[in-house]
Structure formats: structure tokens, C-alpha cells
Scaffold this active site. Structure first.
Site, mmCIF file in Angstrom:
data_model
loop_
_atom_site.group_PDB
_atom_site.id
_atom_site.type_symbol
_atom_site.label_atom_id
_atom_site.label_comp_id
_atom_site.label_asym_id
_atom_site.label_seq_id
_atom_site.Cartn_x
_atom_site.Cartn_y
_atom_site.Cartn_z
ATOM 1 N N CYS A 80 -7.563 -0.824 11.244
ATOM 2 C CA CYS A 80 -6.384 -1.477 11.828
ATOM 3 C C CYS A 80 -6.769 -2.108 13.167
ATOM 4 C CB CYS A 80 -5.257 -0.470 11.983
ATOM 5 S SG CYS A 80 -4.650 0.151 10.407
ATOM 6 N N ASP A 107 1.450 0.353 13.126
ATOM 7 C CA ASP A 107 2.633 1.201 12.962
ATOM 8 C C ASP A 107 3.079 1.554 14.381
ATOM 9 O OD1 ASP A 107 4.323 3.406 12.803
ATOM 10 O OD2 ASP A 107 3.199 4.399 11.225
ATOM 11 N N ARG A 121 0.826 -1.214 0.000
ATOM 12 C CA ARG A 121 0.000 0.000 0.000
ATOM 13 C C ARG A 121 0.855 1.257 0.000
ATOM 14 N NH1 ARG A 121 -2.108 3.522 3.741
ATOM 15 N NH2 ARG A 121 -1.153 2.395 5.476
ATOM 16 N N HIS A 154 4.883 -3.445 13.273
ATOM 17 C CA HIS A 154 5.999 -3.093 12.396
ATOM 18 C C HIS A 154 6.533 -1.688 12.645
ATOM 19 C CE1 HIS A 154 2.152 -2.235 10.270
ATOM 20 N NE2 HIS A 154 2.743 -1.068 10.037
#
EC number: 2.1.1.45
Length: 283
Positions: A160, A183, A22, A221
């Protein structure tokens, strides 16, 4: 704070590089992270190894609980986090379902408050959960989910943190929140605040004591352009003790949340922190 830093260090030490299709950016990635927040003892998980701004996260949560579908609505209550995904995400800009500037589509709170049923009517998941918990009912399905694959093309971003499952044991309320992707340098700070505040707030308006909030992340991540700041700056800092979150006791119902509650009804005390770190954001 310790578990947050442990997760960050684990990603740095054990993460595998994966290219995110993405964003087109490489991510250092681990699978499965379990965090928990002690809401009962008001150990508010606000990041202390960099200056963190909790009110925008609270405002975003309020927007979700109200079922907002426009970045303009979020800006009006003090949250700018949806500006980029609503107006700078090229895939969404090219999507014929987008209704114009600031439109987010059927994402997050829209699904939580207005899930479309096969007959065309809508289900208010949040109201069902609040009504049951207020009566002391836990049907083992006190769940609000934003994850609706049948309508992904109708929104600017898949959720998310997508599902919140409430559980009642006696007069103590628990929350288990599920997140598909995180994130960690940027998003997790928001997500921790929202898990904690959601349990504290729902416990307050349904007349229960808050217990623990459990936060389950699948893909955790650090983006390649964030790694140096995380490894060489944030992880070198010593954390401060956790602050506390204070919610206006006059908030007593879902209707209050829908009508007059603002981010200023949530106050943090005892917050000590290091200097800010400006991490890049991937749209």
C-alpha cells in the site's frame, strides 16, 4: 492532527462509494491526499482523537527495514499486523507460491532489501540509499520501492505505502512517501507514524538533520462498516496537541537496526488522547 481530521471529514463529505473487489466491502473514497509531517520540530503525528498504539507501527517498520517475510518474525518483534494477511487471506492460502503458515512471500521489506535482478542476483535498495546519504550523496534517485508488479503473485498483498524517496538539501534530509491505497481509520495511523519515524531514523544514522516528511496518498477510503464510528464518534472529538518521538541516540547504523534495535528504543512523550475506538479490519 488537523490535516488527518480534515481528510477524514473530506471523505465523509465528498467521498464516492466504490465496491472493493478484494474485500467485497463498499468504501467511501476520495482520490489524492497530501499530508506532511514536521520531523524537524518533532511534531509526532500520533492520532489523539482515539487511543493509538505506536509501538506496533514502529515494530512493523523495523521488520520492513530488515526484510522480513514471515508473520512469525513480525510477531517476535511485537507486531501482529501480518497475521491475517499471511494466514486468513483466501487468495493467498490458495496460492501455490505460499510456503506454509505465516509465510508472507516477497512483499514490502523483501523487495526493499532483496530485489531480484534479471541475472538472478539481488539488489539491496535500502543499503544503497543509506550508503549514499552517509557520504552526503543525493543522486536524485535515493529511492526504496516495494512495488514490483513482476512478483505480485509471489506475495500475500501488494504494498500500500510502496515507495520512499529521500532528498538531501545541504545537511537536511527530506522524505517523500507514496501510497496507492489507504484505509484511513485504521491504516493511516500506522502510515503516518512510519513516515515520520523512517525520516527521523534514517537522518540519525546517516548524520543529517531531519526536515519534513511528505506523504502522498492516491486512494483514501473509509470502509462502510467503519463510517458510523468515524462520522459520529471520532470526528466529534477535539484533538490534543501533538506528542514527541524520542529515538535511542545509540542507534547509529543500518547494522544496528538489523541486529539489536527494538520498538522499545522509541519513546513517545506528551501523549494525550481520547478513548479507544475499535474499527473493523478488512482482510
Amino acid at each position: 492532527m488537523k490535516q488527518y481530521l480534515q481528510l477524514c471529514q473530506r471523505i465523509v463529505d465528498e467521498g464516492v462509494w466504490v465496491k472493493n473487489e478484494r474485500t467485497g466491502i463498499n468504501c467511501l473514497t476520495v482520490i489524492n491526499a497530501d499530508l506532511e509531517y514536521d520531523v524537524a520540530n518533532n511534531q509526532f503525528p500520533l492520532i489523539t482523537t482515539r487511543k493509538s498504539y505506536y509501538k506496533s507501527a514502529i515494530a512493523e517498520l523495523l521488520g520492513y527495514l530488515r526484510g522480513y517475510n514471515s508473520a512469525a518474525q513480525f510477531r517476535d518483534i511485537g507486531c501482529k499486523t501480518w497475521d491475517a494477511n499471511a494466514n486468513e487471506n483466501q487468495a493467498w492460502l490458495n496460492n501455490p507460491n505460499r510456503k506454509g503458515e505465516d509465510d508472507m512471500g516477497r512483499v514490502y521489506g523483501v523487495q526493499g532489501r532483496s530485489w531480484q535482478k534479471p541475472d538472478g542476483s539481488h539488489l539491496d535498495q535500502l543499503k544503497k540509499v543509506i550508503n549514499n546519504l552517509s557520504k552526503g550523496i543525493d543522486d536524485r534517485g535515493e529511492i526504496v520501492t516495494f512495488y514490483n508488479p513482476g512478483e505480485f503473485e509471489l506475495g500475500c498483498l501488494r504494498p500500500c505505502m510502496h515507495t520512499h524517496n529521500f532528498s538531501l538539501l545541504g545537511d537536511t534530509l527530506y522524505l517523500t512517501s507514496y501510497q496507492r491505497s489507504c484505509d484511513v481509520p485504521l491504516g493511516l495511523n500506522f502510515n503516518q507514524i512510519q513516515c515520520f519515524a523512517l525520516l527521523a531514523l534514517v537522518a540519525q544514522i546517516t548524520g543529517h538533520k531531519p526536515g519534513k516528511a511528505y506523504h502522498k496518498i492516491v486512494n483514501a477510503h473509509i470502509y462502510e462498516n467503519q463510517l458510523e464510528l468515524m462520522r459520529d464518534v471520532q470526528l466529534k472529538r477535539e484533538p490534543f496537541p501533538s506528542p514527541q518521538l524520542h529515538i535511542n541516540p545509540e542507534i547509529k547504523s543500518l547494522e544496528d537496526i538489523e541486529t539489536w534495535v527494538s520498538k522499545d528504543d522509541f519513546i513517545v512523550s506528551g501523549y494525550q488522547c481520547h478513548d479507544p475506538i475499535k474499527y473493523p479490519f478488512a482482510v
